[in-house]
Design an enzyme around this catalytic site. Structure first.
Site, PDB file in Angstrom:
ATOM      1  N   THR A 171      -8.722   6.285  -1.814  1.00  0.00           N
ATOM      2  CA  THR A 171     -10.313   5.817  -1.845  1.00  0.00           C
ATOM      3  C   THR A 171     -11.082   6.850  -1.718  1.00  0.00           C
ATOM      4  O   THR A 171     -12.326   6.771  -2.318  1.00  0.00           O
ATOM      5  CB  THR A 171     -10.358   4.461  -0.958  1.00  0.00           C
ATOM      6  OG1 THR A 171      -9.700   5.000   0.360  1.00  0.00           O
ATOM      7  CG2 THR A 171      -9.405   3.403  -1.388  1.00  0.00           C
ATOM      8  N   HIS A 195       0.786  -1.277  -0.081  1.00  0.00           N
ATOM      9  CA  HIS A 195      -0.064  -0.019   0.017  1.00  0.00           C
ATOM     10  C   HIS A 195       0.904   1.516  -0.038  1.00  0.00           C
ATOM     11  O   HIS A 195       0.297   2.365   0.007  1.00  0.00           O
ATOM     12  CB  HIS A 195      -0.885   0.043   1.339  1.00  0.00           C
ATOM     13  CG  HIS A 195      -1.844  -1.038   1.335  1.00  0.00           C
ATOM     14  ND1 HIS A 195      -3.359  -0.709   0.784  1.00  0.00           N
ATOM     15  CD2 HIS A 195      -1.932  -2.335   1.707  1.00  0.00           C
ATOM     16  CE1 HIS A 195      -3.758  -1.988   1.072  1.00  0.00           C
ATOM     17  NE2 HIS A 195      -3.154  -2.970   1.480  1.00  0.00           N
ATOM     18  N   LYS A 219       0.314  14.443   1.222  1.00  0.00           N
ATOM     19  CA  LYS A 219      -1.119  14.649   0.607  1.00  0.00           C
ATOM     20  C   LYS A 219      -1.388  16.225   0.438  1.00  0.00           C
ATOM     21  O   LYS A 219      -2.394  16.618  -0.106  1.00  0.00           O
ATOM     22  CB  LYS A 219      -2.164  14.280   1.704  1.00  0.00           C
ATOM     23  CG  LYS A 219      -1.955  12.614   1.947  1.00  0.00           C
ATOM     24  CD  LYS A 219      -3.076  12.083   3.004  1.00  0.00           C
ATOM     25  CE  LYS A 219      -2.800  10.706   3.386  1.00  0.00           C
ATOM     26  NZ  LYS A 219      -3.458   9.783   2.322  1.00  0.00           N
ATOM     27  N   LYS A 231      -9.106  13.707   4.900  1.00  0.00           N
ATOM     28  CA  LYS A 231      -7.993  12.433   4.687  1.00  0.00           C
ATOM     29  C   LYS A 231      -7.064  12.492   6.099  1.00  0.00           C
ATOM     30  O   LYS A 231      -7.007  13.755   6.530  1.00  0.00           O
ATOM     31  CB  LYS A 231      -7.152  12.467   3.410  1.00  0.00           C
ATOM     32  CG  LYS A 231      -6.579  13.815   2.967  1.00  0.00           C
ATOM     33  CD  LYS A 231      -6.012  13.728   1.611  1.00  0.00           C
ATOM     34  CE  LYS A 231      -7.075  13.440   0.418  1.00  0.00           C
ATOM     35  NZ  LYS A 231      -6.965  12.385  -0.370  1.00  0.00           N
ATOM     36  N   ARG A 232      -6.149  11.759   6.119  1.00  0.00           N
ATOM     37  CA  ARG A 232      -5.301  12.048   7.123  1.00  0.00           C
ATOM     38  C   ARG A 232      -4.280  13.121   6.657  1.00  0.00           C
ATOM     39  O   ARG A 232      -3.973  13.318   5.355  1.00  0.00           O
ATOM     40  CB  ARG A 232      -4.513  10.536   7.098  1.00  0.00           C
ATOM     41  CG  ARG A 232      -4.997   9.354   7.872  1.00  0.00           C
ATOM     42  CD  ARG A 232      -5.364   9.737   9.505  1.00  0.00           C
ATOM     43  NE  ARG A 232      -4.249   9.749  10.230  1.00  0.00           N
ATOM     44  CZ  ARG A 232      -4.030   8.971  11.152  1.00  0.00           C
ATOM     45  NH1 ARG A 232      -4.725   7.972  11.481  1.00  0.00           N
ATOM     46  NH2 ARG A 232      -2.710   9.209  11.990  1.00  0.00           N
ATOM     47  N   LYS A 254     -14.907   7.910  -3.411  1.00  0.00           N
ATOM     48  CA  LYS A 254     -15.985   8.145  -2.634  1.00  0.00           C
ATOM     49  C   LYS A 254     -16.616   9.612  -3.243  1.00  0.00           C
ATOM     50  O   LYS A 254     -17.949   9.610  -3.422  1.00  0.00           O
ATOM     51  CB  LYS A 254     -15.928   8.132  -1.073  1.00  0.00           C
ATOM     52  CG  LYS A 254     -15.480   6.688  -0.785  1.00  0.00           C
ATOM     53  CD  LYS A 254     -14.774   6.716   0.763  1.00  0.00           C
ATOM     54  CE  LYS A 254     -14.169   5.435   1.085  1.00  0.00           C
ATOM     55  NZ  LYS A 254     -13.245   5.800   2.229  1.00  0.00           N
TER      56      LYS A 254
END
Ligand code: F58
Length: 826
Positions: free
Chosen positions: A668, A369, A566, A560-561, A672
């Site tokens: 992911t 991952h 990110k 998200k985290r 969504k």
């Protein structure tokens, strides 16, 4: 229960699905389980009564499923994962049982507030983020596709911490998810296995006079099974999630106790039970996390012993263990399973090395991952030797056989052999868990096409050259049941009308929406569906943060985290730029926007926590600046988790997927959002690439460097300061932050953040800044053309069929696990 005693009566209080039976069951459970009359029951009592009412209906299916799988001796998938981020069960189970509508009527009849009842459920937060949530989506799809499967993991007493925001900073609170009881699990007190730790190994001669090694552990802990039924959608198959909880073998060491050492006596109990106490948040380095290694080995050992038990119910030996089971390693966290299965086969069941190795490497498959080098797990040889000495011996032996083969294949290529080795020899010797998982598995997969390509060409290149056929791609997916059917009532109604009530089982039928992309009367339905979701989120925002937002503004969301890769700070820099421009030119014509952020930072990750403080601080200034006149609003929603996420995705107009290309394995959340009609602004990273290909390039806002651009930029010697010097807008933005305007004049507060960007910028935020700002301008103008925007939004939903986790699971079944459905019917 056998077939003739099985109750299949619609009116039966425990199993019936009629309106009357459901109401009766609820009232019975309120009385007999919660010991309450309706008049004095609390909302939580009502939740418990509802949960038991639903669980009873699942049990019959669960037992029938176990029986059917057993009789068929069905090949079974075991999903080994240190994390399962399930989210609330109640509503999901109502939907999967297909009684959501009926329960709404029942609630009305009984004068119950169903939303308030759902609100009572504390979610089992047994995961950090994407990886744990993926495991939960896969459980849902496995059951829905009628695949015999068991999820194996850890029943952490404390899951991921709860996040509260105090003075703009994240503060962690412990997660007490079990405090009020968990009606969804069933303890199996008799299903327990012993797991050893520490001690030493010794040589002995076996009955054939062969020298063998045996492990004499110092500490033995018990793992007790807690089972949760996982019901498929509109099917009777109900699979099993089995989580292990640690218990001391005896609660007292009587010897110490008798000597009056009370604390010494309970010490062992404390050590043992600490194992399943708390989920590790994804903090930085792995080094020294002895307890985490204990957790990994603990759940893996219990799970393999359980699988062996199941196998030996039918078979005299374990020769065909790998025919019965396909065990998926969800990242390297359960990779010690390779050594444990070898140990069990050789030391306990007397197999030869060769046969044990054949069984082992045909049992496991490994999913990677992450490519982030710091996230690739390694354990020091020293620690392994202390905690699992026999496993270390086995790992050395696996490595020895493997490297012998490799030396024949690549004579004199020492550098390559060193890279392939399971043991890293640079500095302190360490076991590379990804190498162990790869050598010990029959398949390795990445989680999005780009990620798999990068695996094959970078971190796993040497392995790919040896075993090209071992490598697969399985692009991630998400369950449309939870993330559309359940979370987005408006969209569900539209889809049921257009595609029929079974749309959530066959997501490619969303294609019917294509026909309506240009239908303006349909557009008004679409828009009002979106508006309703935005109004709902606005209320939540008001309640959680006190901030009033306009549901007619564009909802631009990044949840998200929190992690530098990110790039939440890129989003924040853009907001500061807009603010600065509006201050200079208050009449500037921009589409009013509400920027929503959410996500947890690892407690020890200073920069991530500072990013949260930065976001809340710019919000505090901009939201209260009268000159901005509600053109910009910034919200940080606390405690982002599955439950809180559900109303967020349906309300988004724009989804922020802005990681540095090459860093986000898949993502992911991106799926969504898009499934709920948000348009994406994103880099060519992870699954964004495939989403864009599916929905159409014209319906996706892409920006930033590609993986190749990044590589080139870094090779050429990237200097973020040069970017600042050459970009007046960026430089003014940074000056504004440095002025202290967002920190009450404190010039030091955001220094570490700004300095990290200007002097290091490890994730090339500044290098992508201009491209991002320009892309955001395109978003702004596109939003003004409502008709075109609606069209793009509709087409996004229409074309997201590929990203159902059902498709991912079908890919795994066909290409990796080679397993077929076993339908169950009552
Ligand atoms: C995530 N990994 C990836 N790890 O970052 C994301 O791109 C991908 O979509 C998702 O997996 C599913 O494949 C992830 O969530 C963790 O949370 C680890 C938990 C254990 C500690 C290290 C991080």
């Amino acid at each position: 229960m056998n077939d003739d005693t099985r109750v299949n009566n619609d009116e039966h209080t425990r199993t019936g699905l009629s309106l009357e039976a459901l109401k009766r069951a609820f009232l019975d459970n309120l009385f007999y389980i919660q010991a309450r009359f309706p008049d004095v029951a609390t909302e939580h009592d009502r939740y418990m009564a509802a949960a038991y009412t639903v669980r009873e209906r699942m049990l019959e299916r669960w037992i029938k499923t176990a029986k059917t799988y057993k009789e068929n001796e069905a090949r079974t998938v075991c999903y080994l994962s240190a994390e399962f981020l399930l989210g609330p069960h109640l509503n999901n189970n109502l939907i999967n049982l297909d009684i959501a509508d009926k329960v709404e009527v029942a609630a009305k009849d009984l004068d119950l507030d169903l939303e308030a009842i759902f609100e009572q459920e504390v979610e089992p937060g047994l995961g950090n983020g994407g990886l744990g949530r993926l495991a939960a989506c896969y459980l849902d799809s496995l059951a829905t596709l009628q695949i015999p499967a068991i999820g194996y993991g850890i029943r952490y007493e404390f899951g991921i911490f709860d996040q509260v925001i105090e003075h703009g900073w994240q503060v962690e609170k412990s997660d007490l998810w079990l405090r009020n009881g968990n009606p969804w699990e069933i303890i199996r007190p008799k299903l327990r296995f012993s797991v050893g730790f520490g001690g030493h190994t010794e040589l002995f001669a076996d009955k054939h006079n062969q020298t063998r090694s045996r492990w004499v552990p110092e500490l033995v802990v018990n793992g007790v099974a807690y089972d949760t039924p996982i019901l498929g959608y509109q099917v009777d198959n109900t699979n099993l999630l089995r989580l292990w909880s640690a218990e001391a073998t005896a609660s007292f060491d009587f010897d110490s106790f008798n000597k009056g050492d009370y604390y010494g006596a309970i010490n062992e109990k404390v050590i043992a039970e600490n194992i399943s106490k708390v989920l590790y948040p994804n903090d930085e380095p792995e080094a020294g996390k002895e307890l985490r290694l204990r957790q990994q080995y603990f759940f893996v050992s219990c799970s393999l012993q359980d699988m062996i038990r199941l196998h030996l119910r039918h078979k005299a030996n374990l020769d065909n263990f790998h025919h019965k089971f396909a065990a998926q390693l969800n990242d390297t966290h359960p990779a010690i399973a390779v050594a444990e299965l070898m140990r069990l086969l050789i030391d306990i069941y007397g197999y030869s090395w060769k046969s044990a190795w054949h069984i082992t490497r045909n049992t496991f498959a490994y999913t990677n991952h992450t490519l982030l080098p710091e996230a690739l797990e390694t354990w020091s040889v020293k620690l392994l030797n202390k905690l699992l000495p026999r496993h270390l011996e086995i790992i050395y032996e696996i490595n020895g056989h493997f490297l012998d083969e490799m030396r024949t294949r690549y004579p004199f290529d020492h550098a390559r052999i060193a890279r392939l080795s399971i043991i890293a020899e640079e500095g302190e010797r360490r076991v590379r868990m990804a190498n162990l998982a790869t050598v010990g598995s029959f398949a390795v997969n990445g989680v999005a096409a780009l990620h798999t390509e990068l695996l094959k060409t970078t971190v796993m290149k040497d392995f790919y050259e040896i075993w090209p056929d071992k490598f697969h791609n399985v692009t991630n997916g998400v369950t449309p049941r939870r993330f559309v059917r359940m979370s987005n009532t408006g969209l569900n109604e539209i889809l049921c009308d257009l595609a029929g009530p079974d749309w959530a089982k066959n997501l490619s039928c969303l294609e019917v929406l294509e026909k309506y992309a240009d239908d303006t009367s349909f557009h008004s339905h679409w828009q009002s569906m979106k508006l309703t979701a935005k109004q709902r989120l606005s209320k939540i925002i008001k309640k959680q943060t006190g901030i009033s937002v306009d549901p007619n503004s564009m909802f631009d969301i990044q949840v998200k985290r929190i992690h530098e890769y990110k790039r939440q700070h890129l989003n924040a820099l853009h907001i500061v730029t807009l603010y600065h421009q509006l201050k200079k030119n208050p009449e500037m014509d921009i589409s009013p926007r509400t920027f929503v952020f959410g996500g947890k930072a690892a407690p020890g990750y200073f920069m991530a926590k500072l990013i949260i403080k930065f976001i809340t601080s710019i919000g505090a200034v901009i939201n209260n600046d009268p000159q901005i006149k509600d053109k910009l609003k910034i919200v940080f929603l606390p405690d982002f988790n599955v439950k809180h996420a559900q109303p967020i995705y349906p309300a988004a107009d724009i989804s922020e997927q802005i990681s540095l290309a090459g860093k986000e394995a898949s993502g992911t959340g991106n799926m969504k959002f898009s499934m709920n009609g948000a348009l994406t602004i994103g880099t060519l990273d992870g699954a964004n690439v495939e989403i864009r290909d599916e929905v159409g390039h014209e319906n996706f806002f892409v920006f930033g460097m590609t993986v190749d651009d990044v590589k080139r930029k870094l090779n050429d010697g990237y200097r973020p300061q040069d970017v600042v010097d050459q970009n007046a807008t960026l430089s003014e933005t940074i000056d504004l932050i440095n002025s202290g305007i967002f920190s009450h004049g404190d010039l030091k507060l955001f220094r570490p953040l700004v300095d990290s960007l200007v002097y290091q910028d490890p994730y090339l935020v500044l290098a992508d800044y201009q491209s991002y700002v320009e892309c955001q301008q395109q978003v702004d103008s596109a939003y003004k053309d409502t008709e075109h925007w609606n069209r793009m939004s509709i087409l996004n939903v229409a074309r997201m069929g590929k990203f159902s986790s059902d498709r991912s699971i079908r890919d795994y079944c066909k290409n990796i696990w080679k397993v077929e459905p076993t339908p169950v019917s009552l």
